[in-house]
Design an enzyme around this catalytic site. Structure first.
Site, PDB file in Angstrom:
ATOM      1  N   ASN A   9       6.309  -6.302  -4.444  1.00 54.10           N
ATOM      2  CA  ASN A   9       6.321  -5.365  -3.901  1.00 54.10           C
ATOM      3  C   ASN A   9       6.926  -5.738  -2.549  1.00 54.10           C
ATOM      4  OD1 ASN A   9       5.453  -3.480  -2.485  1.00 54.10           O
ATOM      5  ND2 ASN A   9       2.735  -3.829  -2.335  1.00 54.10           N
ATOM      6  N   TRP A  10       7.914  -4.922  -2.612  1.00 50.64           N
ATOM      7  CA  TRP A  10       8.650  -5.264  -1.357  1.00 50.64           C
ATOM      8  C   TRP A  10       8.236  -3.909   0.138  1.00 50.64           C
ATOM      9  CZ3 TRP A  10      14.699  -5.557  -2.241  1.00 50.64           C
ATOM     10  CH2 TRP A  10      15.399  -6.543  -2.891  1.00 50.64           C
ATOM     11  N   LYS A  11       7.026  -3.728  -0.318  1.00 47.54           N
ATOM     12  CA  LYS A  11       6.880  -2.869   0.754  1.00 47.54           C
ATOM     13  C   LYS A  11       8.089  -2.400   1.881  1.00 47.54           C
ATOM     14  CE  LYS A  11       2.814  -5.211   0.709  1.00 47.54           C
ATOM     15  NZ  LYS A  11       1.183  -5.272   1.339  1.00 47.54           N
ATOM     16  N   HIS A  96      -2.124   1.884  -4.298  1.00 45.22           N
ATOM     17  CA  HIS A  96      -2.109   0.615  -3.232  1.00 45.22           C
ATOM     18  C   HIS A  96      -2.818   1.642  -2.150  1.00 45.22           C
ATOM     19  CE1 HIS A  96      -0.756  -2.421  -0.438  1.00 45.22           C
ATOM     20  NE2 HIS A  96      -0.112  -3.372  -1.684  1.00 45.22           N
ATOM     21  N   GLU A  98      -2.400   0.215   0.663  1.00 44.37           N
ATOM     22  CA  GLU A  98      -2.609   0.606   2.638  1.00 44.37           C
ATOM     23  C   GLU A  98      -1.737   2.122   2.015  1.00 44.37           C
ATOM     24  OE1 GLU A  98       1.375  -2.004   1.670  1.00 44.37           O
ATOM     25  OE2 GLU A  98      -0.123  -3.348   2.611  1.00 44.37           O
ATOM     26  N   GLU A 168      -6.490  -5.956  -5.848  1.00 46.96           N
ATOM     27  CA  GLU A 168      -5.833  -6.283  -4.501  1.00 46.96           C
ATOM     28  C   GLU A 168      -7.076  -6.251  -3.559  1.00 46.96           C
ATOM     29  OE1 GLU A 168      -1.776  -6.032  -4.556  1.00 46.96           O
ATOM     30  OE2 GLU A 168      -2.431  -4.832  -3.944  1.00 46.96           O
ATOM     31  N   GLY A 174      -1.455  -9.438   3.046  1.00 44.86           N
ATOM     32  CA  GLY A 174      -1.156  -9.504   4.326  1.00 44.86           C
ATOM     33  C   GLY A 174      -1.384 -10.326   5.111  1.00 44.86           C
ATOM     34  N   SER A 214      -2.030 -12.153  -0.703  1.00 47.23           N
ATOM     35  CA  SER A 214      -1.848 -12.970  -0.614  1.00 47.23           C
ATOM     36  C   SER A 214      -1.353 -13.914  -1.145  1.00 47.23           C
ATOM     37  CB  SER A 214      -2.691 -13.590   0.836  1.00 47.23           C
ATOM     38  OG  SER A 214      -2.630 -13.141   1.729  1.00 47.23           O
ATOM     39  N   GLY A 235       3.617  -9.205  -2.093  1.00 49.39           N
ATOM     40  CA  GLY A 235       4.111  -8.843  -1.794  1.00 49.39           C
ATOM     41  C   GLY A 235       5.000  -9.457  -0.177  1.00 49.39           C
ATOM     42  N   GLY A 236       4.488 -10.085   0.705  1.00 51.37           N
ATOM     43  CA  GLY A 236       5.663 -10.766   1.476  1.00 51.37           C
ATOM     44  C   GLY A 236       6.166 -12.087   0.800  1.00 51.37           C
TER      45      GLY A 236
HETATM   46  P1  PGA Z   1       0.367 -10.103  -0.419  1.00 46.98           P
HETATM   47  O1  PGA Z   1       0.849  -8.553  -0.218  1.00 46.98           O
HETATM   48  O2  PGA Z   1       1.053 -10.305  -0.640  1.00 46.98           O
HETATM   49  O3  PGA Z   1       1.551  -9.515   1.755  1.00 46.98           O
HETATM   50  O4  PGA Z   1      -0.993 -10.393   0.526  1.00 46.98           O
HETATM   51  C1  PGA Z   1      -0.089  -7.901  -2.088  1.00 46.98           C
HETATM   52  C2  PGA Z   1       0.258  -6.270  -1.803  1.00 46.98           C
HETATM   53  O5  PGA Z   1      -0.052  -5.619  -0.816  1.00 46.98           O
HETATM   54  O6  PGA Z   1       0.649  -5.869  -2.856  1.00 46.98           O
END
Ligand code: PGA
Length: 253
Positions: A9-11, A96, A98, A168, A174, A214, A235-236
């Site tokens: 997930n590149w966000k 998600h 976010e 999640e 993050g 994470s 994500g990251g």
């Molecule tokens: P993260 O994000 O790996 O940066 O914690 C995961 C996600 O939000 O899908």
């Protein structure tokens, strides 16, 4: 044995040029050493075609990070499930944390998005997870139960069987603070129990439940080794080729 999935997930990250570079680097590595896991990348909408151009090579599938709850028409700024399907996307992340937090996406809206995905044959990667205060108050099971039920349990069995769930914990996203392997294992088992109650054991055993929060090359092996963890939503760490490929490989064993 379910084949594991690793979804990146590149966000809202990267420039067009950086995205192009990342995709090219990913292709180079995946051509050399294709992991057993199913690899999905979810770039931002404007970079989607960079990825879909290479989908035919079968190295990865492409998903969206969001879809509109509406079908088509005068909804300025929205991107519909049918548009994405017409670009051969296979998956879309829905719910998600976010989006729930910053865009006020509630259960009703998420149901509408899931229905759009179903109507246009996109596979939802439906995210659930509790906040830190909710976990500390011992409410994590209750929260996740509500999210799973409201978001998905209106689907009939055939539809539900297509869904991927991502657990999640919000406090792990993050933050560098991963859920312990036991916490992940317990929640995945709990979600599978809920699915068993609603759709039966066969469907529950076949449902893919990913962990996200994470996850990185240092901890992926341990997390993926937990019973009931079918891969990760990353994500990251999905923005760095070496990290992402390492995670994909750890999902293959
Ligand atoms: P993260 O994000 O790996 O940066 O914690 C995961 C996600 O939000 O899908």
């Amino acid at each position: 044995m379910r084949r594991k999935i690793v979804a990146g997930n590149w966000k809202m990250n990267l420039s067009f040029q950086e995205a192009e570079e990342l995709i090219n680097d990913l292709i180079d590595v995946l051509e050399e050493e294709s992991p057993e896991a199913e690899v999905i990348i979810c770039p931002p909408f404007p970079f989607m075609e960079l990825a879909t151009d290479y989908m035919e090579e079968g190295l990865f599938k492409v998903g969206a990070q969001n879809i509109s709850p509406f079908d088509a028409g005068a909804y300025t700024g929205e991107v519909s499930a049918s548009m994405l399907k017409s670009m051969d996307l296979t998956h879309c992340i829905i719910g998600h944390s976010e989006r729930r937090k910053y865009f006020n996406e509630d259960d009703k809206m998420l149901t509408a998005k899931v229905n759009q995905a179903m109507a246009h044959k996109l596979i939802p990667i439906f995210c659930v997870g509790e906040s830190l205060p909710e976990r500390e108050a011992g409410k994590h099971l209750e929260v996740v139960r509500r999210q799973v039920r409201h978001g998905l349990f209106h689907l009939d069995t055939d539809e539900f069987a297509k869904v991927v769930i991502a657990y999640e914990p919000v406090w792990a996203i993050g933050t560098g603070m991963t859920a312990t392997p036991e916490q992940a294992k317990d929640m995945h088992a709990y979600i599978r129990t809920l699915i068993t109650e609603r759709y039966g054991n066969e469907v529950a055993q076949a449902t893919m439940i990913l962990y996200g929060g994470s996850c990185n090359s240092e901890n992926a092996t341990e997390i993926f080794a937990q019973e009931g963890v079918d891969g990760g939503l990353i994500g990251g760490a999905s923005l760095k080729v070496d990290e992402f490929i390492s995670i994909c490989k750890q999902a293959s064993v």
